[in-house]
Motif scaffolding. Structure first.
Motif, PDB file in Angstrom:
ATOM      1  N   UNK A   1      56.665  66.612  26.771  1.00  0.00           N
ATOM      2  CA  UNK A   1      56.955  67.095  28.116  1.00  0.00           C
ATOM      3  C   UNK A   1      57.452  68.541  28.110  1.00  0.00           C
ATOM      4  N   UNK A   2      57.925  69.038  26.977  1.00  0.00           N
ATOM      5  CA  UNK A   2      58.333  70.444  26.924  1.00  0.00           C
ATOM      6  C   UNK A   2      57.223  71.342  26.389  1.00  0.00           C
ATOM      7  N   UNK A   3      56.033  70.770  26.182  1.00  0.00           N
ATOM      8  CA  UNK A   3      54.884  71.569  25.775  1.00  0.00           C
ATOM      9  C   UNK A   3      54.663  71.690  24.284  1.00  0.00           C
TER      10      UNK A   3
ATOM     11  N   UNK B   1      54.711  65.406  34.621  1.00  0.00           N
ATOM     12  CA  UNK B   1      55.328  66.281  33.627  1.00  0.00           C
ATOM     13  C   UNK B   1      56.274  65.543  32.682  1.00  0.00           C
ATOM     14  N   UNK B   2      56.693  64.367  33.049  1.00  0.00           N
ATOM     15  CA  UNK B   2      57.668  63.637  32.241  1.00  0.00           C
ATOM     16  C   UNK B   2      57.035  62.961  31.030  1.00  0.00           C
ATOM     17  N   UNK B   3      55.737  62.693  31.111  1.00  0.00           N
ATOM     18  CA  UNK B   3      55.084  61.914  30.065  1.00  0.00           C
ATOM     19  C   UNK B   3      54.799  62.721  28.807  1.00  0.00           C
ATOM     20  N   UNK B   4      54.917  62.084  27.668  1.00  0.00           N
ATOM     21  CA  UNK B   4      54.302  62.575  26.453  1.00  0.00           C
ATOM     22  C   UNK B   4      52.840  62.137  26.487  1.00  0.00           C
ATOM     23  N   UNK B   5      51.935  63.077  26.213  1.00  0.00           N
ATOM     24  CA  UNK B   5      50.507  62.807  26.355  1.00  0.00           C
ATOM     25  C   UNK B   5      49.806  63.053  25.022  1.00  0.00           C
ATOM     26  N   UNK B   6      48.758  62.303  24.803  1.00  0.00           N
ATOM     27  CA  UNK B   6      48.092  62.395  23.505  1.00  0.00           C
ATOM     28  C   UNK B   6      46.620  62.051  23.640  1.00  0.00           C
ATOM     29  N   UNK B   7      45.883  62.458  22.627  1.00  0.00           N
ATOM     30  CA  UNK B   7      44.484  62.074  22.463  1.00  0.00           C
ATOM     31  C   UNK B   7      44.336  61.283  21.176  1.00  0.00           C
TER      32      UNK B   7
ATOM     33  N   UNK C   1      36.780  58.616  22.430  1.00  0.00           N
ATOM     34  CA  UNK C   1      38.031  59.351  22.556  1.00  0.00           C
ATOM     35  C   UNK C   1      38.824  58.795  23.744  1.00  0.00           C
ATOM     36  N   UNK C   2      40.128  58.609  23.521  1.00  0.00           N
ATOM     37  CA  UNK C   2      41.018  58.031  24.531  1.00  0.00           C
ATOM     38  C   UNK C   2      42.205  58.956  24.786  1.00  0.00           C
ATOM     39  N   UNK C   3      42.580  59.088  26.033  1.00  0.00           N
ATOM     40  CA  UNK C   3      43.839  59.750  26.333  1.00  0.00           C
ATOM     41  C   UNK C   3      44.933  58.682  26.470  1.00  0.00           C
ATOM     42  N   UNK C   4      46.146  59.120  26.217  1.00  0.00           N
ATOM     43  CA  UNK C   4      47.292  58.218  26.224  1.00  0.00           C
ATOM     44  C   UNK C   4      48.476  58.920  26.854  1.00  0.00           C
ATOM     45  N   UNK C   5      49.110  58.234  27.778  1.00  0.00           N
ATOM     46  CA  UNK C   5      50.356  58.720  28.360  1.00  0.00           C
ATOM     47  C   UNK C   5      51.459  57.741  27.974  1.00  0.00           C
ATOM     48  N   UNK C   6      52.580  58.275  27.522  1.00  0.00           N
ATOM     49  CA  UNK C   6      53.690  57.428  27.113  1.00  0.00           C
ATOM     50  C   UNK C   6      54.982  57.897  27.758  1.00  0.00           C
ATOM     51  N   UNK C   7      55.707  56.940  28.304  1.00  0.00           N
ATOM     52  CA  UNK C   7      57.015  57.223  28.880  1.00  0.00           C
ATOM     53  C   UNK C   7      57.926  56.051  28.572  1.00  0.00           C
TER      54      UNK C   7
END
Length: 118
Positions: free
Chosen positions: A56-58, A33-39, A96-102
Motif C-alpha cells: 500500500x505504500x508502493x 489503496x489499502x490492499x497489498x496487490x500482487x501478480x 496469470x492471476x491478480x491478487x488483492x490481500x487485506x
C-alpha cells in the motif's frame, strides 16, 4: 470476496511484450489503496507462483525469474493494478492471476492466459 477483472492476455512471440491489467470496479478508491496487490501465474503442470507484489505504500518486490523484465504498478484513480511484461519467453506461458490481500484475506482475478510462442 472482492470483484477483480483481468484483461490483457494473449499470444505473443518470444521477445515480445504484454501488459496485463486488473480492475476493481466496485471498490472505492480509499479502500483500493489499502490492499497489498500482487501478480501470480500458474504454468502448466506447476503450482501457482508469486511474481510481483506492490504494497500500500508502493514498495515493489519481484521473484528472481521476472526481475528486470516485469514491472508492477497501480493506478489508484482507475483502481487498476498493472503488470508490464517484456522480453517474454516460452517459459512465461501461463495463466496469470491478480491478487488483492487485506488483513490476510485474499481475493483473486479470474485469470488471463498468456501464451508465448512463435
Amino acid at each position: 470476496q472482492v470483484q477483480l477483472v483481468e484483461s490483457g492476455g494473449g499470444l505473443v512471440q518470444p521477445g515480445g511484450s504484454l501488459r496485463l491489467s486488473c480492475r476493481a470496479p466496485r471498490m472505492i478508491t480509499s479502500v483500493f489503496t489499502m490492499y497489498t496487490k500482487a501478480w501470480y501465474r500458474q504454468r502448466p503442470g506447476k503450482q501457482r507462483e508469486l511474481l510481483a507484489r506492490i504494497t500500500n505504500d508502493g514498495t515493489t518486490t519481484y521473484t528472481a525469474s521476472v526481475q528486470g523484465r516485469f514491472t508492477v504498478s497501480r493506478d489508484n484513480s482507475k483502481k487498476t493494478l498493472n503488470l508490464q511484461m517484456r522480453s517474454l519467453q516460452p517459459d512465461d506461458t501461463a495463466v496469470y492471476y491478480c491478487n488483492f490481500n487485506l488483513d490476510g484475506r485474499d481475493s483473486w482475478g479470474q485469470g488471463t492466459q498468456v501464451t508465448v510462442s512463435s
